[in-house]
Design a protein around this motif. Structure first.
Motif, mmCIF file in Angstrom:
data_model
loop_
_atom_site.group_PDB
_atom_site.id
_atom_site.type_symbol
_atom_site.label_atom_id
_atom_site.label_comp_id
_atom_site.label_asym_id
_atom_site.label_seq_id
_atom_site.Cartn_x
_atom_site.Cartn_y
_atom_site.Cartn_z
ATOM 1 N N ARG A 99 0.922 -1.279 0.120
ATOM 2 C CA ARG A 99 -0.099 0.035 0.048
ATOM 3 C C ARG A 99 0.857 1.256 -0.090
ATOM 4 O O ARG A 99 0.483 2.158 -0.700
ATOM 5 C CB ARG A 99 -1.079 0.035 1.106
ATOM 6 C CG ARG A 99 -2.047 -0.722 1.215
ATOM 7 C CD ARG A 99 -3.371 -0.290 2.084
ATOM 8 N NE ARG A 99 -4.335 -1.190 1.862
ATOM 9 C CZ ARG A 99 -4.700 -2.153 2.558
ATOM 10 N NH1 ARG A 99 -4.018 -2.641 3.721
ATOM 11 N NH2 ARG A 99 -5.814 -3.127 2.397
ATOM 12 N N GLN A 100 1.922 1.278 0.785
ATOM 13 C CA GLN A 100 2.861 2.155 0.760
ATOM 14 C C GLN A 100 3.522 2.780 -0.281
ATOM 15 O O GLN A 100 3.870 4.046 -0.729
ATOM 16 C CB GLN A 100 3.791 2.191 2.055
ATOM 17 C CG GLN A 100 3.280 2.050 3.398
ATOM 18 C CD GLN A 100 3.944 1.618 4.442
ATOM 19 O OE1 GLN A 100 5.385 1.779 4.389
ATOM 20 N NE2 GLN A 100 3.583 1.607 5.639
ATOM 21 N N ALA B 281 1.195 4.415 -3.153
ATOM 22 C CA ALA B 281 1.166 5.760 -2.499
ATOM 23 C C ALA B 281 2.525 6.554 -2.830
ATOM 24 O O ALA B 281 2.430 7.777 -3.472
ATOM 25 C CB ALA B 281 0.809 5.800 -0.971
ATOM 26 N N GLN C 284 2.358 7.180 -6.482
ATOM 27 C CA GLN C 284 1.510 8.334 -6.905
ATOM 28 C C GLN C 284 2.243 9.747 -6.672
ATOM 29 O O GLN C 284 2.102 10.585 -6.982
ATOM 30 C CB GLN C 284 0.166 8.162 -6.128
ATOM 31 C CG GLN C 284 -0.724 7.013 -6.741
ATOM 32 C CD GLN C 284 -1.268 7.367 -8.000
ATOM 33 O OE1 GLN C 284 -1.166 8.217 -8.584
ATOM 34 N NE2 GLN C 284 -2.323 6.581 -8.171
ATOM 35 N N GLY C 285 2.999 9.673 -5.337
ATOM 36 C CA GLY C 285 3.547 10.980 -5.195
ATOM 37 C C GLY C 285 4.715 11.304 -6.098
ATOM 38 O O GLY C 285 4.890 12.423 -6.435
#
Length: 203
Positions: free
Chosen positions: A89-90, A93, A96-97
């Motif tokens: 999950r990290q 994310a 995406q960043g």
């Protein structure tokens, strides 16, 4: 007078028993595989069997999807698997960043595969992603994106120049160590000025 070969008889019985044991084992394995397949097909959330976990860690890279599917169906994951799912999950994310950062210096950058495919997954399910492929409209945009990543601790890797259709395209790789190297691979970004290089022979 009849002479019995006791050793030969014993060996024959032993082989017969071993053959029967193999047949039983094969039947049990087949039954177990069918049962696991049915559960994964949607007939209920299974307890996390090791066989499915190991299969999902293979070339299909389906572990994050499998674990998130179990979690979505209310299965309490063992702590090691829950931590591993958290890593995936990290990672999503994080990528995406990174995409947002690159767009600040090169608004025309396009994410290849990754984020587009993520968006097709049902809510709650994760797609396992090892790297992020970004297509830049120009070499200048690629270098600007690379410099932005270097400022965030990304290390430059191989840089390749590709002569295609009379133009020179660039492909660059940047990496960063994983925060959990025992659970998930190193972070990897690939910047390129061409989405598909082909065989470099088209004119």
């Amino acid at each position: 007078v009849m002479t019995w070969n006791t050793k030969a008889t014993s060996d024959k019985r032993k082989k017969k028993h071993e053959k029967a044991a193999r047949r039983r084992k094969n039947r049990q394995a087949k039954k177990s595989t069918q049962s696991a397949t049915e559960l994964f097909a949607g007939l209920g959330a299974p307890a996390p069997p090791v066989a499915l976990q190991e299969a999902a860690r293979g070339p299909n890279r389906a572990l994050a999807t499998l674990l998130s599917w179990w979690e979505l169906h209310g299965e309490a994951l063992p702590e090691p698997l829950a931590v591993e799912l958290g890593c995936h999950r990290q990672r999503l994310a994080l990528y995406q960043g990174v995409l947002g950062e690159i767009r600040q210096v090169e608004p025309g950058v396009v994410a290849a595969k990754g984020p587009t495919v993520w968006g097709l997954y049902p809510p709650g399910l994760l797609r396992q992603t090892n790297d992020l492929d970004l297509v830049c409209p120009s070499a200048a945009g690629l270098w600007a994106g690379g410099r932005r990543l270097r400022g965030g601790g990304w290390a430059p890797g191989p840089v390749v120049l590709l002569p295609i259709c009379g133009e020179t395209h660039v492909h660059a790789v940047l990496t960063r160590p994983s925060s959990e190297p025992m659970l998930i691979a190193d972070e990897k970004i690939e910047l390129t000025t061409i989405a598909y290089a082909g065989d470099h022979r088209r004119h």
